[in-house]
Design a protein around this motif. Structure first.
Motif, short mmCIF file in Angstrom:
data_model
loop_
_atom_site.label_atom_id
_atom_site.label_comp_id
_atom_site.label_asym_id
_atom_site.label_seq_id
_atom_site.Cartn_x
_atom_site.Cartn_y
_atom_site.Cartn_z
N GLY A 258 25.13 -45.83 11.68
CA GLY A 258 25.47 -46.29 13.02
C GLY A 258 24.67 -47.51 13.42
N PRO A 259 25.15 -48.27 14.40
CA PRO A 259 24.49 -49.50 14.82
C PRO A 259 23.30 -49.29 15.75
CG PRO A 259 26.48 -49.17 16.10
CD PRO A 259 26.43 -48.07 15.08
N PHE A 260 23.10 -48.06 16.25
CA PHE A 260 22.01 -47.80 17.17
C PHE A 260 20.94 -46.94 16.49
CE2 PHE A 260 25.80 -48.32 19.81
CZ PHE A 260 25.39 -49.33 20.68
N ASN A 261 19.72 -47.45 16.45
CA ASN A 261 18.60 -46.67 15.92
C ASN A 261 17.85 -46.00 17.06
OD1 ASN A 261 18.59 -47.02 13.01
ND2 ASN A 261 18.28 -49.20 13.44
N LEU A 262 17.57 -44.72 16.89
CA LEU A 262 16.87 -43.93 17.89
C LEU A 262 15.55 -43.45 17.31
CD1 LEU A 262 20.10 -43.52 18.31
CD2 LEU A 262 19.44 -41.56 19.67
N VAL A 263 14.54 -43.39 18.14
CA VAL A 263 13.27 -42.75 17.79
C VAL A 263 13.05 -41.64 18.81
CG1 VAL A 263 10.83 -43.06 17.30
CG2 VAL A 263 12.41 -44.96 16.91
#
Length: 601
Positions: A258-263
């Motif tokens: 996906g284009p969104f990276n989450l931490v």
């Protein structure tokens, strides 16, 4: 606050898709410490549907979550202290995903939305993935990295529906380590984990205590994930999770990225830190994205010299290791225990960045904002970490009396199968009279130079079980990659070390027939095993053309376990198999087909 961009053209081209980077603080999951609370040795963790905000400029997103937290609570226990967990399914409703697939070349590629036209009709080549909207919450939890009996391991077929609980017992008889728990339901793991069912699990021990590593607010878990989001008719992000995957020309779906990276469940968060050492427990919890992590400043200069690797999947390294020059590559399910010294950067900002990204994905993962002060920090980086660590060597610390297991990883398109495959191999005395023959692989032994012939004896999960290992015995797993993408192979139940990594010439493997036309020549030396890779691990990156051997002792737990590729799309599409660990006294009474599955006896 920056206004969300809604123009479709901008959404397609902007790497941040209209969201402001580093706007929201990092969320730290709550911690459950059962052995410190009234000495309790049992927990109930409830899965439920909940709404979370992945970014303050987004509407809320519906997820499935442990105790209503995305990611789930961090469970922290002491080594040797038994814990019982009731994983209770109280999830209402159906799968909170929009799942679609379509052609690779279709604009806007793998960005948000982009599968419907302005009237809401599916674009040419796109289709809703059949059956996903109807999936119930059918869940089973696997404590990844745990040495526990098979009845507690999260067997994929043993998932439960709403209103039922999975009862587990974890002995925690392991050294201090970073583990994680996640869903493992048969055929739908990729969807269940994607909805939010993952969390971290830490074991503490006296050896770790004695190092006086950064702790408390100076020790923080970092769960890295990627997601995609849907858009409305105007191109504005809706917050709805979008499981959009491209389809290769062969017709095989390509694993999700996906284009969104989450931490820790937040898109591009920031963390305020003091100018001192911090400890970060880093986990790649993605379905299939690999991260290559670097620490950079606002000018783009790399500061990896401020980072030390002190542990991997199975616990502490013998000594701190530097990051590799190009950065630290973490495959899905791999963990890294990192120390970062922020004392050199008062008043500055640093970014944790993924330098391997391609396509419409913003490479930055999160920002560290270092306080402009000078604080006393008593921590000194130790020269030695785990004094209990022993490096495994074939024939010495791995005794001569050990079993061997051979697994072939074959490329997409083999014998007409669109997906990559995982073959269990059994050695046979005589090769077929005509080569190539379907399911037969000939390898040249790197030690003796002898040609050895192997036959595929199992492939799908529900094929006959062929790997049986005696409890207490060592086994060397041979992972032979004949072509295709890199596979992170995860073996349940034990911890392992990489022994060797060789490079194969695989030109003799005929993908049309699915067998070798000539014996593959003896492998050459492969990529060197770096110092940080010498630690205890349960997940291993195996690249195309590699013959990787890993060794572990199957002691302390018995039953039927699983091993698989931890690209969850591959796992759900056939790259998972069972194996059995049983007492040798019982093994001689066990009748099973073929008589050839006694690997490890």
């Amino acid at each position: 606050m920056t206004e969300v961009i809604t123009e479709r053209e901008t959404l397609v081209t902007a790497p941040n898709f209209g969201l402001t980077k580093f706007l929201d603080p990092l969320r730290v999951p709550p911690v459950l410490r059962p052995h410190l609370w009234w000495k309790q040795d049992d927990l109930t963790v409830t899965m439920r549907r909940t709404a979370v905000q992945l970014h303050s400029q987004l509407p809320e997103t519906e997820v499935w979550a442990y105790d209503g937290h995305f990611p789930g609570p961090t469970i922290e226990v002491r080594s040797g202290k038994r814990l019982r967990v009731s994983w209770t399914n109280e999830i209402e409703g159906k799968m909170p995903l929009v799942a679609v697939q379509g052609p690779i070349a279709q604009a806007p590629g793998n960005g948000p939305g982009g599968y419907r036209d302005a009237d809401g009709n599916l674009l040419p080549g796109f289709e809703i993935i059949d059956g996903v909207p109807d999936l119930p919450a059918w869940t089973v939890v696997h404590l990844h990295g745990a040495m526990t009996n098979a009845g507690n391991d999260g067997w994929a077929h043993n998932a439960v529906l709403k209103g039922f609980s999975q009862l587990t017992e974890y002995p925690n008889g392991q050294q201090a380590t970073t583990m994680w728990y996640h869903d493992h339901a048969m055929a739908v793991t990729r969807f269940n984990v994607h909805t939010g069912l993952a969390g971290m699990y830490l074991i503490r021990d006296a050896e770790e205590d004695g190092l006086e590593l950064p702790h408390g607010r100076h020790e923080i878990p970092l769960l890295l994930t990627d997601r995609n989001l849907d858009t409305d008719a105007d191109g504005a992000l809706t917050g709805q999770l979008l499981f959009k995957i491209p389809v290769a020309p062969s017709g095989a779906p390509i694993p999700f990225t996906g284009p969104f990276n989450l931490v820790n469940g937040t898109i591009w968060p920031y963390l305020d830190v003091e100018p001192r050492w911090y400890r970060f427990r880093v986990l790649n919890a993605c379905n299939s994205r690999f991260y290559r992590l670097n620490l950079v400043d606002e000018t783009g200069a790399v500061h990896n010299d401020a980072v030390r690797i002190i542990g991997t999947d199975g616990g502490l390294l013998p000594a701190p290791a530097e990051l590799p020059t190009p950065g630290l590559t973490l495959a899905p399910a791999e963990r890294a225990d990192l120390l970062i010294d922020f004392s050199k950067f008062p008043g500055q900002s640093l970014r944790l960045t993924d330098t391997s990204v391609t396509g419409p994905t913003e490479p930055d993962l999160m920002q560290f904002r270092i306080e402009d002060s000078h604080r006393h920090d008593s921590f000194v980086l130790p020269e030695k970490l785990s004094r209990s660590y022993v490096r495994l060597v074939h024939g010495t610390t791995v005794p001569e009396d050990h079993g061997h297991v051979f697994v072939g990883l074959v490329p997409p398109g083999t014998a007409g199968e669109p997906h990559p495959q995982m073959w269990e191999l059994q050695e046979v005395e005589e090769p077929p009279t005509t080569l190539p023959a379907a399911g037969f692989i000939q390898l040249t032994d790197p030690s003796t130079g002898a040609v050895r012939t192997f036959q595929k004896v199992a492939q799908l999960f529900d094929d006959t079980t062929t790997f049986f290992i005696d409890h207490g015995r060592w086994a060397v797993w041979n992972l032979v990659h004949l072509g295709g993408p890199t596979h992170p192979i995860h073996i349940h139940m034990s911890q392992f070390q990489v022994l060797t990594r060789k490079q194969l010439d695989t030109q003799g493997f005929d993908t049309i027939v699915g067998g070798t036309s000539v014996p593959l020549p003896a492998p050459a030396d492969g990529r060197p095993i770096e110092k940080y890779e010498e630690g205890w691990k349960d997940t291993f990156q195996v690249q195309a053309g590699e013959w990787v051997t890993v060794a572990g002792r199957f002691l302390g737990a018995t039953g039927e376990f699983m091993y698989h590729c931890h690209l969850l799309d591959h796992e759900d599409n056939g790259m998972m198999r069972p194996f059995v660990v049983h007492p040798p006294e019982v093994a001689k009474f066990h009748l099973h087909p073929g008589g050839g599955g006694h690997h490890g006896h």
